[in-house]
Design a protein around this motif. Structure first.
Motif, PDB file in Angstrom:
ATOM      1  N   LYS A 153       0.636  -1.036  -0.038  1.00 50.79           N
ATOM      2  CA  LYS A 153      -0.178   0.122   0.875  1.00 50.79           C
ATOM      3  C   LYS A 153       0.490   1.226  -0.276  1.00 50.79           C
ATOM      4  O   LYS A 153       0.529   2.114  -0.633  1.00 50.79           O
ATOM      5  CB  LYS A 153      -0.864  -0.161   1.701  1.00 50.79           C
ATOM      6  CG  LYS A 153      -2.276  -1.206   1.168  1.00 50.79           C
ATOM      7  CD  LYS A 153      -3.312  -0.528   1.328  1.00 50.79           C
ATOM      8  CE  LYS A 153      -4.767  -1.821   2.376  1.00 50.79           C
ATOM      9  NZ  LYS A 153      -5.401  -1.167   2.973  1.00 50.79           N
ATOM     10  N   GLU A 156       2.026   2.232  -3.027  1.00 52.39           N
ATOM     11  CA  GLU A 156       1.013   2.858  -4.411  1.00 52.39           C
ATOM     12  C   GLU A 156       1.248   4.245  -3.876  1.00 52.39           C
ATOM     13  O   GLU A 156       1.024   5.008  -5.038  1.00 52.39           O
ATOM     14  CB  GLU A 156       0.416   2.144  -4.160  1.00 52.39           C
ATOM     15  CG  GLU A 156       0.519   0.484  -4.545  1.00 52.39           C
ATOM     16  CD  GLU A 156      -1.568   0.385  -4.600  1.00 52.39           C
ATOM     17  OE1 GLU A 156      -2.324   0.802  -3.840  1.00 52.39           O
ATOM     18  OE2 GLU A 156      -1.856  -1.225  -4.662  1.00 52.39           O
ATOM     19  N   ILE A 157       2.096   4.784  -2.766  1.00 51.48           N
ATOM     20  CA  ILE A 157       1.557   6.180  -2.921  1.00 51.48           C
ATOM     21  C   ILE A 157       3.356   7.166  -2.220  1.00 51.48           C
ATOM     22  O   ILE A 157       3.407   7.567  -2.001  1.00 51.48           O
ATOM     23  CB  ILE A 157       1.174   6.880  -0.909  1.00 51.48           C
ATOM     24  CG1 ILE A 157       1.815   5.706   0.106  1.00 51.48           C
ATOM     25  CG2 ILE A 157      -0.307   6.552  -1.339  1.00 51.48           C
ATOM     26  CD1 ILE A 157       0.707   6.866   0.672  1.00 51.48           C
ATOM     27  N   ILE A 268      -1.422  12.389  -4.322  1.00 53.81           N
ATOM     28  CA  ILE A 268      -1.177  10.967  -3.856  1.00 53.81           C
ATOM     29  C   ILE A 268      -2.247  10.114  -5.590  1.00 53.81           C
ATOM     30  O   ILE A 268      -1.749   9.685  -5.891  1.00 53.81           O
ATOM     31  CB  ILE A 268      -0.950  10.401  -3.220  1.00 53.81           C
ATOM     32  CG1 ILE A 268      -0.284  10.835  -1.933  1.00 53.81           C
ATOM     33  CG2 ILE A 268      -0.828   8.758  -2.726  1.00 53.81           C
ATOM     34  CD1 ILE A 268       0.275  10.792  -0.844  1.00 53.81           C
ATOM     35  N   TRP A 269      -3.400  11.007  -4.742  1.00 48.26           N
ATOM     36  CA  TRP A 269      -5.018  10.433  -6.051  1.00 48.26           C
ATOM     37  C   TRP A 269      -4.699  10.829  -6.936  1.00 48.26           C
ATOM     38  O   TRP A 269      -4.939   9.246  -7.496  1.00 48.26           O
ATOM     39  CB  TRP A 269      -5.389  11.144  -5.136  1.00 48.26           C
ATOM     40  CG  TRP A 269      -6.776  11.059  -5.610  1.00 48.26           C
ATOM     41  CD1 TRP A 269      -7.848  11.198  -7.261  1.00 48.26           C
ATOM     42  CD2 TRP A 269      -7.735  10.012  -5.389  1.00 48.26           C
ATOM     43  NE1 TRP A 269      -8.721  11.129  -6.835  1.00 48.26           N
ATOM     44  CE2 TRP A 269      -8.774   9.907  -5.880  1.00 48.26           C
ATOM     45  CE3 TRP A 269      -7.790   8.556  -4.329  1.00 48.26           C
ATOM     46  CZ2 TRP A 269      -9.467   8.805  -6.561  1.00 48.26           C
ATOM     47  CZ3 TRP A 269      -8.549   7.494  -3.887  1.00 48.26           C
ATOM     48  CH2 TRP A 269      -9.997   7.531  -4.865  1.00 48.26           C
ATOM     49  N   LYS A 271      -1.694  11.000  -9.115  1.00 46.41           N
ATOM     50  CA  LYS A 271      -0.484  10.116  -9.352  1.00 46.41           C
ATOM     51  C   LYS A 271      -0.980   8.574  -9.425  1.00 46.41           C
ATOM     52  O   LYS A 271      -0.545   8.225  -9.917  1.00 46.41           O
ATOM     53  CB  LYS A 271       1.132  10.305  -8.597  1.00 46.41           C
ATOM     54  CG  LYS A 271       1.524  10.296  -8.827  1.00 46.41           C
ATOM     55  CD  LYS A 271       2.781  10.378  -9.021  1.00 46.41           C
ATOM     56  CE  LYS A 271       4.105  10.113  -9.724  1.00 46.41           C
ATOM     57  NZ  LYS A 271       5.092  10.636  -8.753  1.00 46.41           N
ATOM     58  N   ARG A 272      -1.531   7.592  -7.784  1.00 51.66           N
ATOM     59  CA  ARG A 272      -1.646   7.157  -8.133  1.00 51.66           C
ATOM     60  C   ARG A 272      -2.547   6.689  -9.013  1.00 51.66           C
ATOM     61  O   ARG A 272      -2.126   5.660  -9.476  1.00 51.66           O
ATOM     62  CB  ARG A 272      -2.185   7.088  -6.770  1.00 51.66           C
ATOM     63  CG  ARG A 272      -2.750   5.307  -6.579  1.00 51.66           C
ATOM     64  CD  ARG A 272      -3.250   4.893  -4.693  1.00 51.66           C
ATOM     65  NE  ARG A 272      -3.332   3.421  -4.115  1.00 51.66           N
ATOM     66  CZ  ARG A 272      -4.192   3.247  -4.166  1.00 51.66           C
ATOM     67  NH1 ARG A 272      -5.778   4.517  -4.965  1.00 51.66           N
ATOM     68  NH2 ARG A 272      -5.351   1.964  -3.593  1.00 51.66           N
ATOM     69  N   ASN A 273      -3.498   7.167  -8.945  1.00 45.93           N
ATOM     70  CA  ASN A 273      -4.252   6.804 -10.420  1.00 45.93           C
ATOM     71  C   ASN A 273      -4.410   6.746 -11.493  1.00 45.93           C
ATOM     72  O   ASN A 273      -4.293   5.564 -12.099  1.00 45.93           O
ATOM     73  CB  ASN A 273      -6.156   7.757 -10.066  1.00 45.93           C
ATOM     74  CG  ASN A 273      -7.101   7.156  -9.135  1.00 45.93           C
ATOM     75  OD1 ASN A 273      -6.195   6.861  -8.515  1.00 45.93           O
ATOM     76  ND2 ASN A 273      -8.160   8.123  -9.322  1.00 45.93           N
TER      77      ASN A 273
END
Length: 292
Positions: A153, A156-157, A268-269, A271-273
């Motif tokens: 997890k 992923e960030i 983060i949201w 880039k992660r997506n």
């Protein structure tokens, strides 16, 4: 070790100390209202005898002991009123009954875990994890799997986590780490031999340390910079599958992850997506509930 266990183990106590210990065990509600002097009168001993007994247990005096003991007593009296965390189901239970019992156990465990946290310690733990360049996790048993789940997890960030799988490699990690990193230990008992040996090797290295461990006194919690408490209801061996302790550890790790994520949520949201979409181009579902 819980205070209750210290009071219960009276094999090496003097007769007077055993009397005091038994009073504490049998009269926790009365202790709330009693000063050390009043309690001494109840037991026909000198107030200094009560003070000395409390110091033997590791406390500064009666008031210090009283606060800790009543806090522990309230914890032990809360939650798990209708389910046994060690044996949450029985051989003759139906499938549906077991499903409901496990559900209840999960609900109780998460609530219990949150209830025993110290807010300042939680804040400190989050800051420690968030500012670390690299997080080293050392544990044993099933918690290694949970640590790897946390590692994935965090990756992923964009955060670096290393789960140390072997005892010898922990010593190499210590010597390559620095004050900008941190070590996270996971040990339910807080007394696991290899964990304590690695912890001792960290002394004097100026590397921040964090622990997930049981409620009460243990070597690990007393030695790290900050400790978060695992729900402490299961026996070490006599339980049906470590349901409660494993779930409690997973909850605490998810709490740390969510807090780090929230610190820079928007960036983060996005880039992660973007990364997820780049390798999941052909992933789809006809179920409208899970469609993006």
């Amino acid at each position: 070790m819980l205070i209750h266990e210290k009071l219960s183990d009276q094999t090496a106590m003097s007769k007077i100390d055993a009397t005091i210990a038994t009073y504490f065990l049998n009269q926790p509600d009365s202790i709330k209202k009693l000063s050390g002097r009043k309690m001494a009168e109840e037991l026909f001993v000198a107030p200094s005898t009560i003070t000395r007994f409390c110091k033997k247990l590791g406390y500064k005096g009666y008031n210090d002991f009283k606060e800790a003991y009543l806090s522990e007593y309230e914890y032990l009296q809360s939650h798990f009123k209708e389910i046994d965390p060690n044996h949450p189901f029985h051989s003759k239970d139906s499938t549906w009954t077991i499903a409901n019992r496990v559900c209840q156990l999960y609900t109780e465990t998460v609530a219990d875990t949150l209830a025993i946290q110290n807010y300042e310690f939680m804040e400190k733990a989050v800051r420690l994890i968030d500012r670390s360049n690299k997080i080293y996790i050392y544990s044993a048993g099933n918690h290694i799997n949970l640590a790897n789940h946390f590692k994935n997890k965090m990756l992923e960030i964009g955060r670096s986590v290393e789960v140390i799988q072997r005892f010898d490699l922990a010593f190499y990690s210590i010597n390559y780490a620095d004050s900008n990193d941190c070590f996270l230990f996971i040990s339910y008992s807080g007394e696991t031999n290899d964990v304590i040996r690695v912890l001792n090797e960290l002394k004097g290295k100026n590397i921040p340390t964090l622990a997930l461990t049981s409620y009460g006194d243990n070597t690990l919690s007393e030695s790290v910079d900050v400790a978060l408490k695992i729900s402490t209801r299961e026996k070490l061996i006599n339980n049906s599958g470590n349901f409660s302790s494993d779930l409690s550890v997973m909850y605490l790790l998810d709490m740390l992850f969510a807090n780090v994520f929230s610190k820079n949520h928007q960036n983060i949201w996005r880039k992660r997506n973007a990364i997820a979409k780049s390798y999941q181009k052909y992933r789809y579902s006809t179920n409208p509930l899970i469609q993006d």
